[in-house]
Design a protein around this motif. Structure first.
Motif, short mmCIF file in Angstrom:
data_model
loop_
_atom_site.label_atom_id
_atom_site.label_comp_id
_atom_site.label_asym_id
_atom_site.label_seq_id
_atom_site.Cartn_x
_atom_site.Cartn_y
_atom_site.Cartn_z
N THR A 60 -0.51 0.04 -4.69
CA THR A 60 -0.60 -0.62 -3.39
C THR A 60 0.78 -0.66 -2.75
O THR A 60 1.80 -0.44 -3.41
N GLY A 118 5.71 1.15 0.34
CA GLY A 118 6.31 -0.09 -0.17
C GLY A 118 7.75 0.11 -0.55
O GLY A 118 8.61 -0.76 -0.29
N GLU A 139 0.95 4.90 -0.68
CA GLU A 139 1.04 3.46 -0.44
C GLU A 139 2.22 2.85 -1.20
O GLU A 139 2.94 2.02 -0.66
N PHE A 163 6.54 -1.98 -3.22
CA PHE A 163 7.65 -2.79 -2.72
C PHE A 163 8.34 -3.50 -3.89
O PHE A 163 9.57 -3.44 -4.03
N ARG A 164 7.56 -4.15 -4.75
CA ARG A 164 8.13 -4.88 -5.88
C ARG A 164 8.81 -3.93 -6.87
O ARG A 164 9.90 -4.22 -7.38
N GLU A 174 2.25 -3.36 -1.65
CA GLU A 174 2.94 -4.50 -2.25
C GLU A 174 3.51 -4.14 -3.62
O GLU A 174 4.64 -4.52 -3.96
N GLY A 175 2.73 -3.43 -4.41
CA GLY A 175 3.20 -3.02 -5.73
C GLY A 175 4.39 -2.10 -5.66
O GLY A 175 5.35 -2.22 -6.43
#
Length: 339
Positions: free
Chosen positions: A223, A255, A251, A228-229, A225-226
């Motif tokens: 994802t 991120g 994706e 990004f982290r 978000e994943g």
């Protein structure tokens, strides 16, 4: 309600000709077909699905097995399937195939056996031996997308080659400290696509004489978000930072772009980023990617299932679809490593 007899009178043909013209079964001249379609359209006549099914033995409905309905890749493949089938007058019935053994058993032993579909398309699902046998026992055309299955007609993606291409692009730009955002074990299911992409990444590095560093790998969940982290973890570690990131999905790559910018890195001047998939947001983010044409995958699967149905009617051999294409799309998120 408009009847088939009214359409026949308006078109000046028999009811049998109307039935053949609108069902697509049996020969009808181009001129007669055009008259029937025009008459049906002007009268607002719609073919009865139940009557058509009784007459032809077909439901004009395709069952589609999919692991996720809320993920961009699967919904895009599904969109390609739906569009191609609708153009040919077919509906689809969706079956969300989770990891729950009870639910999977119900789908294969109950729902698919109700004979409400003419064929089945399985999207990126690694079917067990028993599940595959259940599909074969249905005696219906089955097309599987995403991995080899010796008992089924398959459309396959060479994920090792896809990842090699992405990594080799970064290597050609002079990058040597290349980080990889892959997947944690719980997301490495159904053909082990993340593992294959990591293998392609590592093989490309090995061919270039570069040792794989465990510190340059970070798992995520496919994802934004994943990604990004994971990118924040990679870029925040002490020591030499990576000059490039290869993410196993677009994706996660998007991120990573957002994380880099939040941390003050310029893309691509300070950090190159590449992904895989061909996400619709890729062009907006100027993301370099290896496009595997998910919409086209769905359209090709639909064409293959319809070809299989027609081949069954004509008693001719079914064409085996084979490998799916992919292509490197270079945009603004990758650049040559500054000397």
């Amino acid at each position: 309600m408009v009847s088939i007899d009214e359409v026949a009178r308006a078109a000046g043909v028999s009811t049998a000709t109307v039935s053949r013209a609108l069902s697509g079964r049996g020969h009808v001249s181009a001129g007669a077909k055009a008259k029937v379609e025009e008459a049906a359209k002007s009268l607002g006549y719609v073919v009865s699905a139940s009557a058509s099914s009784l007459a032809s033995g077909r439901t004009r409905n395709i069952g589609v097995l999919v692991p996720f309905l809320d993920r961009w890749f699967f919904s895009t493949v599904l969109s390609g399937i739906a569009s191609a089938l609708m153009r040919r007058g077919y509906d689809i019935t969706l079956y969300s195939l989770t990891a729950d053994r009870g639910e999977r058993h119900d789908i294969f032993d109950t729902f698919l056996r109700r004979q409400r579909v003419d064929g089945v398309i399985a999207i990126s699902l690694e079917l067990g031996q028993e599940e595959t046998e259940r599909l074969v026992e249905l005696d219906l055309p089955v097309i599987a997308i995403g991995g080899p299955n010796p008992l089924l007609t398959t459309l396959t993606v060479d994920d090792v080659a896809v990842a090699r291409l992405a990594t080799e692009h970064l290597l050609a730009l002079g990058h040597r400290r290349i980080a990889h955002i892959g997947a944690s074990p719980e997301f490495d299911i159904d053909f082990h696509i993340p593992t294959q992409r990591r293998q392609g990444f590592e093989l490309a590095l090995a061919d270039a004489g570069i040792e794989v560093s465990p510190s340059l790998f970070e798992p995520a969940d496919f994802t934004i978000e994943g990604g990004f982290r994971a990118a924040k973890q990679l870029l925040g570690k002490p020591g030499s930072r990576p000059t490039a990131i290869f993410a196993a999905s677009d994706e996660m790559a998007i991120g990573a772009l957002l994380a880099a910018r939040e941390l003050g890195y310029r893309v691509p001047e300070d950090l190159s980023v590449i992904g895989i998939d061909g996400h619709e947001l890729g062009e907006f983010f100027r993301l370099t990617t290896v496009d595997q044409f998910p919409l086209g995958q769905g359209e090709r699967a639909a064409d293959a299932i319809l070809e299989a149905l027609e081949s069954t009617d004509a008693e001719t051999p079914v064409h085996r679809p084979g490998e799916l294409p992919f292509e490197l799309i270079v945009r603004g998120s990758t650049a040559r490593l500054p000397q």
